[in-house]
Motif scaffolding. Structure first.
Motif, PDB file in Angstrom:
ATOM      1  N   ALA A   1       0.832  -1.203   0.000  1.00 59.40           N
ATOM      2  CA  ALA A   1       0.000   0.000   0.000  1.00 59.40           C
ATOM      3  C   ALA A   1       0.870   1.258   0.000  1.00 59.40           C
ATOM      4  CB  ALA A   1      -0.919   0.002   1.209  1.00 59.40           C
TER       5      ALA A   1
ATOM      6  N   ASN B   1      -6.282   7.465 -10.068  1.00 61.77           N
ATOM      7  CA  ASN B   1      -7.195   8.156  -9.156  1.00 61.77           C
ATOM      8  C   ASN B   1      -7.008   9.656  -9.360  1.00 61.77           C
ATOM      9  OD1 ASN B   1      -7.980   5.682  -8.030  1.00 61.77           O
ATOM     10  ND2 ASN B   1      -6.227   5.710  -6.664  1.00 61.77           N
TER      11      ASN B   1
ATOM     12  N   ASP C   1      -1.659   9.096  -7.838  1.00 65.32           N
ATOM     13  CA  ASP C   1      -2.169   7.910  -7.157  1.00 65.32           C
ATOM     14  C   ASP C   1      -2.898   6.994  -8.145  1.00 65.32           C
ATOM     15  OD1 ASP C   1      -1.249   8.969  -4.758  1.00 65.32           O
ATOM     16  OD2 ASP C   1      -3.168   9.906  -4.279  1.00 65.32           O
ATOM     17  N   TYR C   2      -2.569   5.716  -8.055  1.00 61.60           N
ATOM     18  CA  TYR C   2      -3.192   4.688  -8.896  1.00 61.60           C
ATOM     19  C   TYR C   2      -3.676   3.560  -7.990  1.00 61.60           C
ATOM     20  CZ  TYR C   2      -1.096   6.741 -13.143  1.00 61.60           C
ATOM     21  OH  TYR C   2      -0.751   7.570 -14.180  1.00 61.60           O
ATOM     22  N   THR C   3      -4.638   2.779  -8.479  1.00 62.91           N
ATOM     23  CA  THR C   3      -5.117   1.611  -7.742  1.00 62.91           C
ATOM     24  C   THR C   3      -4.978   0.369  -8.612  1.00 62.91           C
ATOM     25  OG1 THR C   3      -6.694   2.910  -6.460  1.00 62.91           O
ATOM     26  CG2 THR C   3      -7.087   0.543  -6.572  1.00 62.91           C
TER      27      THR C   3
ATOM     28  N   THR D   1      -6.036  -3.511  -8.967  1.00 67.63           N
ATOM     29  CA  THR D   1      -7.107  -4.405  -8.525  1.00 67.63           C
ATOM     30  C   THR D   1      -6.775  -5.821  -8.976  1.00 67.63           C
ATOM     31  OG1 THR D   1      -8.725  -2.624  -8.684  1.00 67.63           O
ATOM     32  CG2 THR D   1      -9.589  -4.868  -8.598  1.00 67.63           C
TER      33      THR D   1
ATOM     34  N   MET E   1      -7.634  -4.577  -3.582  1.00 61.94           N
ATOM     35  CA  MET E   1      -7.132  -3.312  -4.116  1.00 61.94           C
ATOM     36  C   MET E   1      -5.908  -2.843  -3.365  1.00 61.94           C
ATOM     37  SD  MET E   1     -10.594  -1.360  -5.186  1.00 61.94           S
ATOM     38  CE  MET E   1     -11.838  -2.051  -4.162  1.00 61.94           C
TER      39      MET E   1
ATOM     40  N   ASP F   1      -3.383   0.522  -3.393  1.00 65.03           N
ATOM     41  CA  ASP F   1      -3.079   1.867  -3.883  1.00 65.03           C
ATOM     42  C   ASP F   1      -1.569   2.040  -3.983  1.00 65.03           C
ATOM     43  OD1 ASP F   1      -5.764   2.646  -4.013  1.00 65.03           O
ATOM     44  OD2 ASP F   1      -5.784   3.201  -1.894  1.00 65.03           O
TER      45      ASP F   1
END
Length: 148
Positions: A41, A73, A123-125, A127, A142, A144
């Motif tokens: 994270a 994001n 910021d990216y997520t 999945t 998920m 981040d």
């Protein structure tokens, strides 16, 4: 004589029931799981670098694959001030798993390409969705991350 016939019928029923799966625990309805160690994270990755994976996938019967997607994001606006407008949008990655109950994957790069050098920072997520051989899918896992 009737006792012998009754015993034979009972024995036949037991054999047929066992041969037809009478002792099985039914269809697999358990979702597979994943323990994602890397990326962690809020881990930061630089543009042009690979995005590695270190994870353990588990299922009660047999694993099939894991699909990984990445989305930007748009909460961060500082990157837009640098003249960059497009986030990194690699195609989803499908990681084949070994068909067993546990599979540890250590990959140098999740996607077919390194982080795009001209992409939008921020910021990216990630999945992760794991699927087992019976078609059960995990809940979305998920993570981040930050790309700079």
């Amino acid at each position: 004589m009737i006792k012998n016939i009754t015993n034979c019928l009972i024995l036949c029923c037991l054999l047929v029931g066992t041969a037809c799966g009478g002792g099985s625990d039914g269809p697999d309805k358990t979702k597979p799981e994943a323990d994602i160690k890397v990326p962690s994270a809020n881990q930061t990755f630089v543009k042009g670098a690979n995005l590695p994976l270190d994870a353990v996938f588990t299922d009660n019967k047999a694993l099939k694959n894991c699909v990984v997607t990445l989305v930007y994001n748009p909460d961060v606006t500082s990157a837009q001030l640098k003249g960059l407008s497009d986030p990194w949008e690699p195609a989803p990655a499908t990681i084949p798993l070994n068909g067993k109950q546990t599979d540890e994957q250590k990959l140098d790069n999740i996607f077919a390409e390194p982080v795009e050098s001209s992409c939008l920072s921020g910021d990216y997520t990630l999945t992760f969705i794991v699927e087992d051989a019976a078609g059960n899918k995990s809940d979305a896992i998920m993570v981040d991350i930050v790309i700079q």
